[in-house]
Enzyme design. Structure first.
Site, PDB file in Angstrom:
ATOM      1  N   GLU A   1       0.690  -1.029  -0.224  1.00  0.00           N
ATOM      2  CA  GLU A   1      -0.296   0.239  -0.366  1.00  0.00           C
ATOM      3  C   GLU A   1       1.094   1.591   0.226  1.00  0.00           C
ATOM      4  O   GLU A   1       0.527   2.111  -0.443  1.00  0.00           O
ATOM      5  CB  GLU A   1      -0.654  -0.017   1.342  1.00  0.00           C
ATOM      6  CG  GLU A   1      -2.049  -0.972   1.050  1.00  0.00           C
ATOM      7  CD  GLU A   1      -1.810  -2.212   1.549  1.00  0.00           C
ATOM      8  OE1 GLU A   1      -0.784  -2.201   1.984  1.00  0.00           O
ATOM      9  OE2 GLU A   1      -2.543  -3.046   0.990  1.00  0.00           O
TER      10      GLU A   1
ATOM     11  N   HIS B   1     -10.525  -4.141  10.709  1.00  0.00           N
ATOM     12  CA  HIS B   1     -10.969  -3.952   9.188  1.00  0.00           C
ATOM     13  C   HIS B   1     -12.171  -3.366   9.606  1.00  0.00           C
ATOM     14  O   HIS B   1     -13.201  -2.823   8.205  1.00  0.00           O
ATOM     15  CB  HIS B   1     -11.137  -5.390   8.881  1.00  0.00           C
ATOM     16  CG  HIS B   1     -10.364  -6.393   7.963  1.00  0.00           C
ATOM     17  ND1 HIS B   1      -9.182  -6.257   8.917  1.00  0.00           N
ATOM     18  CD2 HIS B   1     -10.278  -6.486   6.927  1.00  0.00           C
ATOM     19  CE1 HIS B   1      -8.046  -6.972   8.684  1.00  0.00           C
ATOM     20  NE2 HIS B   1      -8.679  -7.625   7.093  1.00  0.00           N
TER      21      HIS B   1
HETATM   22  C1  LIG Z   1      -2.468  -3.990   4.448  1.00  0.00           C
HETATM   23  C2  LIG Z   1      -3.187  -4.668   4.059  1.00  0.00           C
HETATM   24  N1  LIG Z   1      -3.505  -4.746   3.096  1.00  0.00           N
HETATM   25  C3  LIG Z   1      -4.499  -5.953   1.831  1.00  0.00           C
HETATM   26  C4  LIG Z   1      -5.168  -6.703   2.630  1.00  0.00           C
HETATM   27  C5  LIG Z   1      -6.199  -8.476   2.331  1.00  0.00           C
HETATM   28  N2  LIG Z   1      -5.754  -9.137   1.863  1.00  0.00           N
HETATM   29  C6  LIG Z   1      -5.935  -9.897   3.236  1.00  0.00           C
HETATM   30  S1  LIG Z   1      -5.547 -11.123   2.746  1.00  0.00           S
HETATM   31  C7  LIG Z   1      -4.859 -10.657   1.334  1.00  0.00           C
HETATM   32  C8  LIG Z   1      -3.731 -12.096   0.501  1.00  0.00           C
HETATM   33  C9  LIG Z   1      -2.068 -11.900   1.254  1.00  0.00           C
HETATM   34  O1  LIG Z   1      -1.676 -13.214   0.637  1.00  0.00           O
HETATM   35  P1  LIG Z   1      -0.981 -14.350   1.432  1.00  0.00           P
HETATM   36  O2  LIG Z   1      -0.091 -13.218   2.186  1.00  0.00           O
HETATM   37  O3  LIG Z   1      -0.107 -14.899   0.191  1.00  0.00           O
HETATM   38  O4  LIG Z   1      -1.547 -15.033   2.170  1.00  0.00           O
HETATM   39  P2  LIG Z   1      -2.392 -16.560   2.237  1.00  0.00           P
HETATM   40  O5  LIG Z   1      -3.834 -15.735   1.519  1.00  0.00           O
HETATM   41  O6  LIG Z   1      -2.632 -17.079   1.081  1.00  0.00           O
HETATM   42  O7  LIG Z   1      -2.248 -17.088   3.687  1.00  0.00           O
HETATM   43  C10 LIG Z   1      -5.028 -10.110   1.395  1.00  0.00           C
HETATM   44  C11 LIG Z   1      -4.810  -9.073   0.182  1.00  0.00           C
HETATM   45  C12 LIG Z   1      -5.182  -6.681   4.549  1.00  0.00           C
HETATM   46  N3  LIG Z   1      -5.869  -7.714   5.005  1.00  0.00           N
HETATM   47  N4  LIG Z   1      -4.001  -6.112   4.228  1.00  0.00           N
END
Ligand SMILES: Cc1ncc(C[n+]2csc(CCOP(=O)(O)OP(=O)(O)O)c2C)c(N)n1
Ligand SMILES: [Mg+2]
Lengths: 327, 368
Positions: A60, A129
């Site tokens: 971000e 959130h």
């Molecule tokens: C700072 C932030 N940006 C965006 C999100 C929304 N978000 C939640 S999980 C996610 C994907 C994360 O993927 P990864 O780190 O690969 O973890 P996984 O879900 O595969 O365990 C996103 C974009 C968030 N929770 N926090």
């Protein structure tokens, strides 16, 4: 008029502006291939391709800043945050850079861009959130903050925001994306930033509410009408610049005011509007201005606690009862 | 498409455009260890316990998913299914007082670190009997007493906190090691890089572990990050490793070796464990970004099936013994559902509790 979902109104506004101006592009997490986490950019990748609809990593701070730099250098970025709760990570770019660079450099550059995405809570998603950030950003000089409540406002204001030559924060709500409403099908429909709209007329009390809170105010007003209390609802639509004239004019008619604000109570929209009303319309007030806000507590997950936490129509009615001295 | 136009693209294009029907592999799994459990110093009982732990995580989440679909509770629900070997192998490799912190995909971590099925399910339901009193829900399982510092919902937000846990351990000279887990998506956050630098600079006893499950929400790893993830640490001169996360022995072997070394020299590690998420990102994910065939490929390497085969092949237990374990777990999970349903929601006053450790204060609190 056409009946559109909120998300469609947003999409159409972006689409029309991208069509009109080659320098406008959309960037954010899951905006392209996934069509937007909340489908607010549905079809835009197909239409404009990977150059102008860009999936970003979860960075971000980085992509907000890339937006700022691109805006300085001739483009008009629309940077989407999956929610403004994640824009906290980008706050340095928004607060220290987008809002200040022009001033610091004596007007040599400008930052014509939009940061947009859902604001506030979207149900039981827990403490990190669920925060409404409109008032917080309104604290900072140089930024405009828009938080519309209906598809029509969203479309007209987003188009204005994209055309604005400075940085605009445009806030939506996960819980409103599916909401339908009549949207003007005027060619090139824009609404000026900073103009409130009287969404319901009434003589007994003024209720100021925007975004998701507008819908709570509307529910309350319908209830109150059954009891013979006619509320006038002013939807500022824009938090900053704030249309205090519209509010004062209404308060001079109703002599009472309740502000509904999705943020925590300290130093938010509600306190600011309350202050301005007492200064501008003191002699017209028949009761102290009341406010309905979140409590000074983080968002709980548990359903009953969450329901207790979030402002609802009942609280608005209680506040109206207080300013109208009804038992 | 005209070349020039294509060169002006930013993010690499994804599945729809590029795979031409072939099976994309979102993450390349390194070979698992060839060592047998005895070579790794694990007893037959350890192996059965590992199996049981993994099976518990799997069945707990399958039931949770069912209950979610029945509308029994709301919020997000990110399932760990497919990744159970990572949590299980790690917890067996670490000491019980080593510290663990992770992101929101945290049910498995809670369960292996002493959150009971009851407390876990109750947390999902938002009940007062949940491990976080219903305040946190799915994303915020925790058992601090057992050194599981919780799941966190801001991607990357907990990475420096992991560094801070390690900082305190070093400060207190207590020989504890911190393992900080994150998704592949979190690798792109600046917080990781700031933390890696300070960890190396200050010699923090920490292991930063990326659970690369191929996807960050709907974005394949190659579409959100460049180069090999584990090589990120090179720029910091930090030790690193990459290994298979579908095989619990591989996780155990590597994490044990690394943890022992960290305890010895207090130098941090950056580790990439490759695994795969079977379910959608959360419950509302249409999963258009991957093919069913791809999923099936990875399910062939299922950590629980693999363990079962090993146990039978090595005659550690017979099929009927495993069935007994399965039945016991099944019962435990069903009981947990019942426990959660019968538990009370927090009392209204709980809204105001747990905000402050010291004297509470609330701005402009309205009297009830
Ligand atoms: C700072 C932030 N940006 C965006 C999100 C929304 N978000 C939640 S999980 C996610 C994907 C994360 O993927 P990864 O780190 O690969 O973890 P996984 O879900 O595969 O365990 C996103 C974009 C968030 N929770 N926090
Ligand atoms: Mg991932």
């Amino acid at each position: 008029m056409a009946e559109l979902q909120f998300r469609e109104a947003i999409r159409d506004a972006i689409d029309e502006e991208m069509d009109r101006d080659e320098s406008v592009f959309l960037m954010g997490e899951e905006v392209a291939e996934y069509n937007g986490a909340y489908k607010a950019s549905e079809g835009l990748l197909d239409k404009y391709g990977f150059k102008r609809v860009i999936d970003t990593p979860i960075s971000e701070l980085g992509f907000a800043g890339i937006g700022v730099g691109a805006a300085m250098n001739g483009l008009r970025p629309i940077v989407e945050f999956m929610t403004f709760n994640f824009a906290v990570l980008a706050a340095d770019q928004i607060i220290n850079h987008a809002s200040k660079a022009r001033y610091m450099l004596g007007g040599q550059l400008s930052v014509p861009m939009v940061f947009r995405g859902p604001n506030g809570s979207a149900g039981q998603l827990g403490a990190t959130h669920s925060v409404a950030y409109d008032s917080m950003y309104a604290q900072f000089p140089g930024l405009s903050v828009i938080y519309p409540s209906e598809p029509d406002d969203a479309k007209g204001l987003l188009k204005s925001a994209i055309r604005n030559d400075d940085t605009v924060l445009f806030m939506e709500s996960e819980q409103m994306y599916g909401m339908k409403g009549e949207v003007s099908d005027d060619d090139d429909y824009t609404i000026p930033i900073g103009k409130a709209k009287i969404k319901r007329e009434g003589d007994d009390v003024t209720i100021v509410a925007t975004g998701k809170m507008y819908h709570i105010a509307k529910q309350a007003a319908q209830q109150l009408a059954k009891d013979g209390v006619e509320a006038e609802i002013i939807d500022p639509r824009t938090i900053k610049p704030f249309d205090i004239e519209a509010v004062v004019k209404s308060v001079k008619k109703t002599n009472r005011c309740v502000v509904v604000d999705e943020a925590h109570p300290f130093g938010g929209l509600a306190s600011e509007v309350g202050f301005l009303i007492q200064r501008e319309a003191f002699d017209y007030l028949d009761a102290p201005v009341q406010r309905v806000t979140l409590p000074d507590v983080n968002a709980p997950f548990s359903k009953p606690l969450f329901d207790l936490w979030l402002p609802d129509a009942k609280e608005v009615i209680e506040a109206v009862n207080a300013v109208t001295y009804r038992g | 498409m005209a070349k020039k136009q294509k060169e002006a693209f930013f993010t690499p294009i994804g599945t729809d455009e590029s795979n031409n029907g072939k099976i994309d592999k979102a993450v390349k799994l390194p070979k698992p260890t060839k060592k047998k459990h005895k070579d790794l110093g694990l007893s037959d009982d350890d192996v059965l316990e590992m199996y049981e732990q993994m099976y518990l995580q799997r069945r707990f989440e399958e039931r949770a998913m069912q209950m979610y679909q029945k509308g029994k509770f709301g919020g997000f629900l990110h399932l760990y299914i497919g990744q159970e070997a990572v949590s299980t192998g790690t917890v067996f490799a670490l000491n019980d007082d080593d510290d663990i912190i992770t992101a929101y995909r945290d049910h498995g971590w809670g369960l292996v670190r002493g959150v009971s099925a009851n407390e876990g399910m109750a947390e999902l339901y938002g009940k007062a009997t949940g491990c976080s009193k219903g305040k946190g829900g799915s994303m915020h399982f925790a058992n601090v007493e057992n050194h599981f510092w919780g799941g966190y919902g801001i991607v990357g937000g907990h990475i420096p906190i992991g560094g801070g846990l390690a900082f305190a351990n070093k400060y207190q000279e207590n020989d504890r090691v911190t393992a900080c887990f994150m998704g592949d998506g979190a690798v792109d956050q600046g917080a990781l890089h700031e933390t890696l630098n300070m960890s190396q600079l200050w010699k923090l006893p920490a292991i930063y572990v990326v659970e690369n499950n191929g996807y960050s929400m709907g974005t394949a790893a190659y579409r959100h990050t460049v180069n090999e993830i584990h090589e990120r640490s090179k720029g910091y001169g930090m030790k690193s490793a990459v290994f298979n996360g579908m095989d619990v022995f591989t996780v155990y072997e590597n994490m044990k070796k690394i943890a022992d070394e960290v305890r010895e020299d207090s130098m941090p590690w950056f580790v990439e464990i490759r695994t795969y998420r079977y379910r959608g990102h959360s419950m509302s994910d249409p999963q258009k970004y991957r093919t069913k065939e791809e999923l099936k490929e990875y399910q062939k390497t299922d950590p629980i099936e693999r363990m079962k085969t090993y146990i039978l092949d090595e005659k550690i237990a017979a099929e009927k013994d495993l069935d007994k374990i399965n039945d016991r777990i099944e019962e435990e999970v069903l009981e947990a559902v019942e426990f959660a349903e019968n538990s009370d929601f927090p009392a209204d006053e709980a809204l105001w509790e747990d905000m402050f450790a010291d004297e509470p204060h609330f701005h402009d609190r309205k009297e009830a």
